[in-house]
Design a protein around this motif. Structure first.
Motif, PDB file in Angstrom:
ATOM      1  N   MET A 156     -11.769  60.511  96.663  1.00  0.00           N
ATOM      2  CA  MET A 156     -10.919  59.416  97.125  1.00  0.00           C
ATOM      3  C   MET A 156     -11.214  58.170  96.308  1.00  0.00           C
ATOM      4  O   MET A 156     -12.360  57.777  96.149  1.00  0.00           O
ATOM      5  CB  MET A 156     -11.185  59.139  98.615  1.00  0.00           C
ATOM      6  CG  MET A 156     -10.385  57.979  99.188  1.00  0.00           C
ATOM      7  SD  MET A 156     -10.847  57.668 100.909  1.00  0.00           S
ATOM      8  CE  MET A 156      -9.815  56.265 101.287  1.00  0.00           C
ATOM      9  N   LYS A 157     -10.167  57.570  95.794  1.00  0.00           N
ATOM     10  CA  LYS A 157     -10.338  56.334  95.036  1.00  0.00           C
ATOM     11  C   LYS A 157      -9.082  55.482  95.183  1.00  0.00           C
ATOM     12  O   LYS A 157      -7.978  56.000  95.423  1.00  0.00           O
ATOM     13  CB  LYS A 157     -10.604  56.639  93.562  1.00  0.00           C
ATOM     14  CG  LYS A 157      -9.527  57.473  92.885  1.00  0.00           C
ATOM     15  CD  LYS A 157      -9.939  57.882  91.483  1.00  0.00           C
ATOM     16  CE  LYS A 157      -8.889  58.798  90.853  1.00  0.00           C
ATOM     17  NZ  LYS A 157      -9.289  59.269  89.507  1.00  0.00           N
ATOM     18  N   ARG A 158      -9.263  54.175  95.041  1.00  0.00           N
ATOM     19  CA  ARG A 158      -8.120  53.279  95.078  1.00  0.00           C
ATOM     20  C   ARG A 158      -7.706  52.970  93.643  1.00  0.00           C
ATOM     21  O   ARG A 158      -8.533  52.581  92.821  1.00  0.00           O
ATOM     22  CB  ARG A 158      -8.442  51.993  95.835  1.00  0.00           C
ATOM     23  CG  ARG A 158      -7.205  51.146  96.076  1.00  0.00           C
ATOM     24  CD  ARG A 158      -7.422  50.061  97.091  1.00  0.00           C
ATOM     25  NE  ARG A 158      -8.137  48.921  96.545  1.00  0.00           N
ATOM     26  CZ  ARG A 158      -8.138  47.713  97.106  1.00  0.00           C
ATOM     27  NH1 ARG A 158      -7.486  47.519  98.240  1.00  0.00           N
ATOM     28  NH2 ARG A 158      -8.806  46.725  96.564  1.00  0.00           N
ATOM     29  N   VAL A 159      -6.415  53.152  93.376  1.00  0.00           N
ATOM     30  CA  VAL A 159      -5.899  53.044  92.016  1.00  0.00           C
ATOM     31  C   VAL A 159      -4.877  51.913  91.955  1.00  0.00           C
ATOM     32  O   VAL A 159      -3.964  51.840  92.791  1.00  0.00           O
ATOM     33  CB  VAL A 159      -5.232  54.366  91.584  1.00  0.00           C
ATOM     34  CG1 VAL A 159      -4.715  54.267  90.157  1.00  0.00           C
ATOM     35  CG2 VAL A 159      -6.199  55.532  91.744  1.00  0.00           C
ATOM     36  N   VAL A 160      -5.012  51.033  90.980  1.00  0.00           N
ATOM     37  CA  VAL A 160      -4.035  49.972  90.768  1.00  0.00           C
ATOM     38  C   VAL A 160      -2.722  50.592  90.284  1.00  0.00           C
ATOM     39  O   VAL A 160      -2.718  51.444  89.394  1.00  0.00           O
ATOM     40  CB  VAL A 160      -4.549  48.949  89.735  1.00  0.00           C
ATOM     41  CG1 VAL A 160      -3.464  47.918  89.416  1.00  0.00           C
ATOM     42  CG2 VAL A 160      -5.803  48.256  90.258  1.00  0.00           C
ATOM     43  N   MET A 161      -1.607  50.181  90.886  1.00  0.00           N
ATOM     44  CA  MET A 161      -0.301  50.724  90.543  1.00  0.00           C
ATOM     45  C   MET A 161       0.654  49.591  90.169  1.00  0.00           C
ATOM     46  O   MET A 161       0.468  48.444  90.569  1.00  0.00           O
ATOM     47  CB  MET A 161       0.292  51.501  91.733  1.00  0.00           C
ATOM     48  CG  MET A 161      -0.588  52.602  92.295  1.00  0.00           C
ATOM     49  SD  MET A 161      -0.894  53.965  91.154  1.00  0.00           S
ATOM     50  CE  MET A 161       0.737  54.651  90.976  1.00  0.00           C
ATOM     51  N   ASN A 162       1.690  49.943  89.436  1.00  0.00           N
ATOM     52  CA  ASN A 162       2.765  48.992  89.141  1.00  0.00           C
ATOM     53  C   ASN A 162       3.738  48.965  90.309  1.00  0.00           C
ATOM     54  O   ASN A 162       4.286  50.001  90.700  1.00  0.00           O
ATOM     55  CB  ASN A 162       3.503  49.394  87.858  1.00  0.00           C
ATOM     56  CG  ASN A 162       2.646  49.224  86.619  1.00  0.00           C
ATOM     57  OD1 ASN A 162       1.905  48.242  86.500  1.00  0.00           O
ATOM     58  ND2 ASN A 162       2.716  50.177  85.697  1.00  0.00           N
ATOM     59  N   GLU A 163       3.938  47.792  90.841  1.00  0.00           N
ATOM     60  CA  GLU A 163       4.867  47.635  91.949  1.00  0.00           C
ATOM     61  C   GLU A 163       6.300  47.807  91.450  1.00  0.00           C
ATOM     62  O   GLU A 163       6.692  47.208  90.442  1.00  0.00           O
ATOM     63  CB  GLU A 163       4.673  46.245  92.549  1.00  0.00           C
ATOM     64  CG  GLU A 163       5.421  45.989  93.825  1.00  0.00           C
ATOM     65  CD  GLU A 163       5.080  44.621  94.400  1.00  0.00           C
ATOM     66  OE1 GLU A 163       4.930  44.526  95.625  1.00  0.00           O
ATOM     67  OE2 GLU A 163       4.955  43.663  93.623  1.00  0.00           O
ATOM     68  N   ARG A 164       7.087  48.622  92.135  1.00  0.00           N
ATOM     69  CA  ARG A 164       8.471  48.826  91.734  1.00  0.00           C
ATOM     70  C   ARG A 164       9.278  47.541  91.961  1.00  0.00           C
ATOM     71  O   ARG A 164       9.187  46.940  93.043  1.00  0.00           O
ATOM     72  CB  ARG A 164       9.094  49.970  92.531  1.00  0.00           C
ATOM     73  CG  ARG A 164       8.466  51.344  92.297  1.00  0.00           C
ATOM     74  CD  ARG A 164       8.996  52.352  93.300  1.00  0.00           C
ATOM     75  NE  ARG A 164       8.637  51.968  94.663  1.00  0.00           N
ATOM     76  CZ  ARG A 164       9.276  52.368  95.763  1.00  0.00           C
ATOM     77  NH1 ARG A 164      10.318  53.181  95.654  1.00  0.00           N
ATOM     78  NH2 ARG A 164       8.882  51.978  96.953  1.00  0.00           N
ATOM     79  N   PRO A 165      10.065  47.117  91.019  1.00  0.00           N
ATOM     80  CA  PRO A 165      10.804  45.873  91.194  1.00  0.00           C
ATOM     81  C   PRO A 165      11.837  45.928  92.318  1.00  0.00           C
ATOM     82  O   PRO A 165      12.208  44.900  92.877  1.00  0.00           O
ATOM     83  CB  PRO A 165      11.473  45.665  89.823  1.00  0.00           C
ATOM     84  CG  PRO A 165      11.506  47.014  89.182  1.00  0.00           C
ATOM     85  CD  PRO A 165      10.268  47.721  89.677  1.00  0.00           C
ATOM     86  N   HIS A 166      12.300  47.126  92.651  1.00  0.00           N
ATOM     87  CA  HIS A 166      13.363  47.271  93.653  1.00  0.00           C
ATOM     88  C   HIS A 166      12.850  47.747  95.003  1.00  0.00           C
ATOM     89  O   HIS A 166      13.644  48.169  95.849  1.00  0.00           O
ATOM     90  CB  HIS A 166      14.409  48.278  93.138  1.00  0.00           C
ATOM     91  CG  HIS A 166      13.864  49.681  93.057  1.00  0.00           C
ATOM     92  ND1 HIS A 166      13.009  50.086  92.056  1.00  0.00           N
ATOM     93  CD2 HIS A 166      14.027  50.750  93.880  1.00  0.00           C
ATOM     94  CE1 HIS A 166      12.676  51.361  92.252  1.00  0.00           C
ATOM     95  NE2 HIS A 166      13.295  51.783  93.357  1.00  0.00           N
TER      96      HIS A 166
END
Length: 389
Positions: free
Chosen positions: A1-11
């Motif tokens: 288990m790990k927390r991963v930085v993601m790109n927020e969807r613009p929509h």
């Protein structure tokens, strides 16, 4: 288990609005948060979350048997005495339930620990079942996640199958709640949609609009008999209102059934510990009048028997430098239990809890919430997850 930085969807907000997820932001802040996600291995999900949830549910059913058979224990759990026989009858008749959610503390190391069981009207259903799945599929389409990424999530399919069975033989169900609550309305509209997909005739009704005929059958505003009622309204509140006196006598099938009073209560935690002492997924827990609470020293959580969204929960933990941390609320007159301290794991500045869904007696998926305090409250944020392919 790990927390991963993601790109927020613009929509993402438009996507949320389009599918009816109107509570993506609450209290002036984001509720849905896809700026990061939690990644699991398949083995973690199967052996550390799904298998323990199966075992915990079996243990809860055993506890329901014990509680329903013991009037003194029901009294200790603040279940009104006028309903003891009805609770026993409901359990003995094997009345079907629909769903619940275990709140687990798990960080990828060691066994998951049960913090509580939300056995009646748990929240965050739609975002767990539908919106995080939409996020996963969209992120794969965008190339942000590999096409092999998956999710522990069969909540939607299991709800449809379960509702089809619950609505039989008439195929009619009413779904009731406090319709002025947007959060409740999102959940109810979703369940109505599940019923439609199950081929059932579904009708939405406000709790105050439910009537009763001369035979104690529940009826709607058109005087139509209610064959099966799902109510997004706590059983412990219903049985304490004038309306509730009809529940032990009504031929209407009510979901969740009255026996769920034995599980939708923090008193379940000391019962489980007494029945399964030392189990790796449980924490020591005792009713507050139990002398064994002295063994918890100054490191415990004090919880009301009946409480929601962390209200009136107190953390006592001088070892970790937390001292005393308390959330205010309207609960506590019914009594308290104490549970051994097991702080939620912390990822960055956020405390993380895993909600493990069970539908019709089977594990069905997870939803993850974060809070900037060690007590998960109604202002917590929902974060999606995925299984690495």
């Amino acid at each position: 288990m790990k927390r991963v930085v993601m790109n927020e969807r613009p929509h993402w907000k438009a996507d949320a609005e389009a599918c009816g997820f109107t509570i993506h932001s609450m209290y002036g802040q984001r509720y849905w948060d896809e700026r990061h996600a939690y990644a699991f291995t398949l083995e973690e999900v199967e052996t550390k979350l799904e298998d323990p949830s199966t075992e915990l549910l079996d243990m809860c059913y055993a506890a329901a048997e014990r509680i329903a058979s013991d009037e003194e224990l029901m009294r200790r759990m603040a279940i009104p005495s006028a309903y003891h026989d009805a609770v026993q009858r409901s359990w003995r008749n094997h009345e079907r339930d629909l769903y619940g959610r275990f709140d687990l503390s798990y960080d990828g190391n060691g066994p998951a620990k049960l913090l509580e069981f939300n056995a009646d009207t748990p929240t965050s259903l739609f975002e767990s079942a539908v919106f995080q799945w939409r996020w996963l599929e969209n992120m794969k389409q965008r190339g942000e996640l590999p096409s092999s990424a998956d999710q522990f999530n069969s909540v939607h399919e299991r709800l449809i199958d379960a509702i089809r069975i619950l609505a039989a033989p008439s195929g009619h169900m009413h779904f009731a709640g406090m319709l002025e609550s947007e959060e409740d309305l999102v959940t109810l509209n979703y369940l109505v949609d599940c019923a439609a997909q199950a081929g059932c005739k579904a009708k939405l009704i406000a709790i105050p609009d439910i009537g009763v005929d001369d035979e104690h059958r529940l009826i709607d505003l058109q005087d139509e008999p209610i064959d099966c009622l799902f109510k997004l309204y706590p059983l412990e509140d219903m049985v304490r209102e004038p309306f509730g006196r009809h529940l032990p006598l009504t031929p209407t099938r009510v979901i969740e059934p009255l026996w769920k009073l034995t599980l939708s209560n923090k008193g379940l935690l000391p019962v489980l510990w007494d029945m399964f002492p030392g189990h790796e997924n449980l924490l020591p827990a005792y009713f507050e009048d139990d002398t064994r609470i002295s063994g918890l020293d100054e490191r415990y959580v004090r919880k009301p028997l009946l409480s929601r969204e962390g209200a009136n929960v107190t953390l006592v933990n001088y070892e970790a430098g937390v001292g005393i941390y308390q959330v205010e609320g309207p609960y506590g007159e019914e009594g308290y239990i104490r549970q051994a301290m097991h702080l939620l794991p912390r990822f960055g500045d956020d405390w993380t809890v895993i909600g493990s869904w069970v539908v019709a007696g089977q594990p069905a998926g997870i939803g993850i919430r974060e809070d900037d305090t060690p007590i998960t409250r109604d202002t917590s944020r929902f974060v999606p997850h995925y299984i690495e392919g």
